[in-house]
Scaffold this motif. Structure first.
Motif, PDB file in Angstrom:
ATOM      1  N   TRP A 139       0.988  -1.257   0.201  1.00 14.80           N
ATOM      2  CA  TRP A 139       0.155   0.254   0.106  1.00 14.80           C
ATOM      3  C   TRP A 139       0.422   1.222   0.267  1.00 14.80           C
ATOM      4  CZ3 TRP A 139      -4.461  -0.801   3.981  1.00 14.80           C
ATOM      5  CH2 TRP A 139      -5.216  -1.852   3.514  1.00 14.80           C
ATOM      6  N   LYS A 140       1.828   0.892   0.204  1.00 19.02           N
ATOM      7  CA  LYS A 140       2.542   2.266   0.318  1.00 19.02           C
ATOM      8  C   LYS A 140       2.889   3.304  -0.226  1.00 19.02           C
ATOM      9  CE  LYS A 140       7.502   3.776   2.694  1.00 19.02           C
ATOM     10  NZ  LYS A 140       9.020   2.679   3.091  1.00 19.02           N
ATOM     11  N   GLU A 141       3.189   2.785  -2.376  1.00 18.30           N
ATOM     12  CA  GLU A 141       3.522   3.781  -3.044  1.00 18.30           C
ATOM     13  C   GLU A 141       1.778   4.046  -3.271  1.00 18.30           C
ATOM     14  OE1 GLU A 141       3.939   3.607  -7.499  1.00 18.30           O
ATOM     15  OE2 GLU A 141       4.298   1.729  -6.579  1.00 18.30           O
ATOM     16  N   LYS A 198     -17.901  -2.997   0.169  1.00 14.53           N
ATOM     17  CA  LYS A 198     -18.474  -4.052   0.600  1.00 14.53           C
ATOM     18  C   LYS A 198     -17.258  -4.532   1.276  1.00 14.53           C
ATOM     19  CE  LYS A 198     -21.335  -2.525  -2.937  1.00 14.53           C
ATOM     20  NZ  LYS A 198     -22.556  -2.348  -2.241  1.00 14.53           N
ATOM     21  N   GLY A 199     -17.781  -6.536   1.240  1.00 16.27           N
ATOM     22  CA  GLY A 199     -17.062  -7.347   2.248  1.00 16.27           C
ATOM     23  C   GLY A 199     -17.993  -7.578   3.554  1.00 16.27           C
ATOM     24  N   LYS A 257     -13.948  -4.453   5.347  1.00 21.25           N
ATOM     25  CA  LYS A 257     -14.639  -3.065   5.436  1.00 21.25           C
ATOM     26  C   LYS A 257     -13.683  -2.172   6.183  1.00 21.25           C
ATOM     27  CE  LYS A 257     -19.016  -3.742   4.680  1.00 21.25           C
ATOM     28  NZ  LYS A 257     -20.925  -3.528   5.436  1.00 21.25           N
ATOM     29  N   ARG A 258     -12.477  -2.757   6.990  1.00 23.24           N
ATOM     30  CA  ARG A 258     -12.236  -1.944   7.312  1.00 23.24           C
ATOM     31  C   ARG A 258     -10.577  -1.699   6.622  1.00 23.24           C
ATOM     32  NH1 ARG A 258     -14.209  -4.613  12.337  1.00 23.24           N
ATOM     33  NH2 ARG A 258     -12.695  -6.448  12.495  1.00 23.24           N
ATOM     34  N   ASN A 259     -10.387  -3.014   6.418  1.00 23.20           N
ATOM     35  CA  ASN A 259      -9.126  -2.826   5.290  1.00 23.20           C
ATOM     36  C   ASN A 259      -9.130  -1.616   4.228  1.00 23.20           C
ATOM     37  OD1 ASN A 259      -7.929  -4.528   6.881  1.00 23.20           O
ATOM     38  ND2 ASN A 259      -7.921  -5.963   5.812  1.00 23.20           N
ATOM     39  N   SER A 260     -10.756  -1.440   3.940  1.00 23.71           N
ATOM     40  CA  SER A 260     -10.690  -0.776   2.519  1.00 23.71           C
ATOM     41  C   SER A 260     -10.742   0.458   3.143  1.00 23.71           C
ATOM     42  CB  SER A 260     -11.934  -1.370   2.156  1.00 23.71           C
ATOM     43  OG  SER A 260     -12.392  -2.055   1.476  1.00 23.71           O
ATOM     44  N   PHE A 261     -11.188   1.121   4.238  1.00 24.30           N
ATOM     45  CA  PHE A 261     -11.470   2.074   4.735  1.00 24.30           C
ATOM     46  C   PHE A 261      -9.971   2.697   5.459  1.00 24.30           C
ATOM     47  CE2 PHE A 261     -11.256   4.510   9.039  1.00 24.30           C
ATOM     48  CZ  PHE A 261     -11.986   5.561   8.900  1.00 24.30           C
ATOM     49  N   GLY A 262      -9.219   1.335   5.611  1.00 27.09           N
ATOM     50  CA  GLY A 262      -7.945   2.417   6.304  1.00 27.09           C
ATOM     51  C   GLY A 262      -6.944   2.884   4.689  1.00 27.09           C
ATOM     52  N   SER A 282      -7.827  10.318  16.866  1.00 30.67           N
ATOM     53  CA  SER A 282      -8.405   9.828  15.623  1.00 30.67           C
ATOM     54  C   SER A 282      -9.001   8.239  16.162  1.00 30.67           C
ATOM     55  CB  SER A 282      -6.959   9.607  14.547  1.00 30.67           C
ATOM     56  OG  SER A 282      -7.704   9.328  13.713  1.00 30.67           O
ATOM     57  N   ASN A 283     -10.277   7.710  16.133  1.00 29.49           N
ATOM     58  CA  ASN A 283     -10.943   6.978  15.798  1.00 29.49           C
ATOM     59  C   ASN A 283     -10.021   6.129  14.883  1.00 29.49           C
ATOM     60  OD1 ASN A 283     -12.536   7.043  17.926  1.00 29.49           O
ATOM     61  ND2 ASN A 283     -14.020   8.317  16.888  1.00 29.49           N
ATOM     62  N   ALA A 284     -10.001   6.712  13.648  1.00 35.73           N
ATOM     63  CA  ALA A 284      -9.658   5.785  12.006  1.00 35.73           C
ATOM     64  C   ALA A 284      -7.789   5.381  12.494  1.00 35.73           C
ATOM     65  CB  ALA A 284      -9.054   6.780  11.060  1.00 35.73           C
ATOM     66  N   GLY A 285      -7.365   5.970  13.564  1.00 39.08           N
ATOM     67  CA  GLY A 285      -5.735   5.491  13.933  1.00 39.08           C
ATOM     68  C   GLY A 285      -5.846   4.240  14.532  1.00 39.08           C
ATOM     69  N   TYR A 286      -7.139   4.489  15.011  1.00 36.39           N
ATOM     70  CA  TYR A 286      -7.292   2.645  16.270  1.00 36.39           C
ATOM     71  C   TYR A 286      -7.463   2.099  14.790  1.00 36.39           C
ATOM     72  CZ  TYR A 286      -6.110   3.728  20.715  1.00 36.39           C
ATOM     73  OH  TYR A 286      -5.014   3.972  21.413  1.00 36.39           O
ATOM     74  N   THR A 287      -8.014   1.841  13.371  1.00 35.19           N
ATOM     75  CA  THR A 287      -8.653   1.124  13.099  1.00 35.19           C
ATOM     76  C   THR A 287      -6.930   0.431  12.021  1.00 35.19           C
ATOM     77  OG1 THR A 287     -11.076   1.831  11.868  1.00 35.19           O
ATOM     78  CG2 THR A 287     -10.070   1.026  10.600  1.00 35.19           C
TER      79      THR A 287
END
Length: 359
Positions: free
Chosen positions: A106-108, A144-145, A150-155, A175-180
């Motif tokens: 995902w880095k790039e 989806k999923g 879904k957490r992975n797609s959101f992240g 950040s709530n998203a940081g915990y995801t």
């Protein structure tokens, strides 16, 4: 005075003391229109005081019980950090593991300013991740999923956004998203979902009855959360979808007060220097390893006191926990409503409990 008489007197005094406190707390509950309020004062070995007051809902007659469940909102963060800590001890991760060491593919596509963020950065809100707390959030695509997918797609989406600026006033960006993102790291190395890890650590290992989402109030008598709209409290059924998708590890567990007490007692015992489910060294790092906000806990030093504190809400329940690290006591308050009155009532109850127990 005979020993038996002394013990009887002390027991009677403790009972009166507890009754006096509960009467005060119930008066606060009524004045501030809180449907149900449960509280406890504990140390690492014992419950010093515990009480459940009020009713499950403003529209129901069934009374509060010690076995009621409460949604704890962001107090979930400490429980997620606790799970992560166990797998750090197992060697699955290090606190300094970089996110893109786990997700190199995902880095790039991600914002270059996130390339060095670590597990502990995410859990201590130092990664500058967008907050995703419901106010002015960026628009989120429809994913989806399964929940984990879904957490992975959101992240992956979150990591394309611009980071939040930090200044001298704001030492961290909550950040709530940081915990995801931190949870995603754990899910990948363990090959288990966050939900499975909650079951493993809290249910199987620690024998704690931890639930997901709202307490179930449609199939059994239990608490109803209460929204505040048009100057009135509105009961919320457990079947209502409140859209905490993708950030469940930051704020979506429910629990009975007695089970939460056991969780906090593990922390108190560890802070006293004892190894239990985690090592004493790990507890020190969780609570005090990083200034201002450590791992799931605000790390506070003021007026000669050392505190680990946190509150939690998704605007229907409200919980507040203070751990006095010097005196080795903790103060826990659970409610099933949220507005300014709830917050003020809880503050007054917390002040009273601390006055009574010497913090």
């Amino acid at each position: 005075m005979k020993k038996s008489t002394i013990l009887l007197f002390l027991s009677f005094s403790a009972l009166c003391f507890g009754q006096s406190t509960s009467q005060f707390v119930d008066s606060i509950r009524i004045v501030y229109n809180i449907p149900e309020l449960s509280y406890a004062v504990i140390n690492s070995k014992a419950i010093l005081e515990i009480e459940a007051l009020g009713k499950h809902s403003i529209e129901l007659s069934d009374a509060a019980t010690i076995n009621d469940r409460f949604h704890i909102g962001s107090n979930t963060k400490a429980m997620t950090a606790f799970i992560v800590a166990k797998y750090v001890e197992k060697g699955k991760l290090k606190w300094t593991t970089k996110f893109f060491d786990i997700f190199p593919e995902w880095k790039e596509e991600s914002n270059v300013e996130y390339h060095q963020i670590t597990l502990q950065d995410l859990l201590s809100h130092r990664a500058r991740i967008q907050p995703f707390q419901g106010e002015n959030d960026p628009s989120i695509p429809e994913f989806k999923g399964t929940k984990q997918e879904k957490r992975n797609s959101f992240g992956k989406f979150v990591l394309t956004l611009n980071p939040v600026d930090v200044d001298t006033t704001h030492k961290f960006i909550y950040s709530n998203a940081g915990y995801t993102l931190a949870t995603m790291m754990l899910e990948r190395v363990t090959k288990k979902s966050w939900e499975q890890l909650v079951e493993k650590v809290f249910h199987k290992d620690l024998k704690l009855d931890v639930g997901f989402s709202w307490p179930e109030n449609q199939k059994s008598k239990d608490t109803w959360g209460h929204l505040f709209e048009n100057d009135k409290l509105i009961p919320v059924a457990s079947t209502v979808d409140y859209n905490l998708d993708f950030t469940e590890p930051a704020g979506d567990l429910n629990i009975k007060l007695k089970d939460y007490i056991k969780f906090i007692q593990f922390n108190l015992d560890g802070l006293e220097g004892n190894n239990n489910y985690l090592t004493a060294k790990t507890y020190q790092f969780i609570h005090k390893g990083i200034e201002n906000y450590s791992l799931g806990w605000y790390n506070i030093y003021e007026n000669g006191k050392e505190l680990s504190t946190h509150s939690g809400t998704v605007e229907t329940y409200y919980s507040l926990v203070h751990i006095d690290r010097i005196q080795g006591k903790a103060y826990i308050i659970f409610t099933n409503s949220f507005n300014q009155d709830t917050q003020q009532g809880v503050r007054l109850v917390m002040r009273k409990l601390k006055e009574n127990y010497g913090s």
